[in-house]
Design an enzyme around this catalytic site. Structure first.
Site, mmCIF file in Angstrom:
data_model
loop_
_atom_site.group_PDB
_atom_site.id
_atom_site.type_symbol
_atom_site.label_atom_id
_atom_site.label_comp_id
_atom_site.label_asym_id
_atom_site.label_seq_id
_atom_site.Cartn_x
_atom_site.Cartn_y
_atom_site.Cartn_z
ATOM 1 C CG ASN A 1 -18.370 -43.070 39.319
ATOM 2 O OD1 ASN A 1 -18.762 -42.097 39.950
ATOM 3 N ND2 ASN A 1 -17.132 -43.172 38.895
ATOM 4 N NE ARG B 1 -16.441 -42.463 42.322
ATOM 5 C CZ ARG B 1 -15.455 -43.356 42.232
ATOM 6 N NH1 ARG B 1 -15.383 -44.366 43.063
ATOM 7 N NH2 ARG B 1 -14.534 -43.239 41.305
#
Length: 102
Positions: free
Chosen positions: A82, A64
């Site tokens: 997530n 990320r």
């Protein structure tokens, strides 16, 4: 050393999957037309959006963070998070050239 190699492989797989997903999304979703004008009377570039989900080992490898850094460098807006299933989901929005580069 192996973890860096593995991260590079995961990144390559992500970009390959994302390129496939973007080609599908771009043909379906156009948010603004070419005729849209801004207040300063300049023509705005059309924006495209793409939803994505990446599977594999993408949690715990700074996926990320790398995605955010790359998006910021290209001027792409969006989000990613997530999931409980171990994947990463997100959405990207940008003019077509930047979206394809992402």
């Amino acid at each position: 050393m192996a973890s860096h190699y593995y991260s590079a492989v995961v990144g390559f797989i992500f970009l390959s999957l994302l390129a496939l997903q973007v080609s599908t999304c771009v043909s379906q979703t156009q948010i603004y037309s070419n005729e849209t004008t801004m207040a300063a009377s300049a023509v705005a570039k059309p924006l495209f959006a793409c939803n994505f989900e990446v599977f594999g080992r993408v949690q715990g490898v700074f996926f990320r963070k790398h995605t955010e850094r790359q998006a910021n460098s290209l001027g792409v807006r969006g989000w990613c998070m997530n999931t409980r299933e171990g994947s990463v989901k997100g959405q990207l929005e940008a003019p077509l050239a930047q979206l394809n580069e992402m």
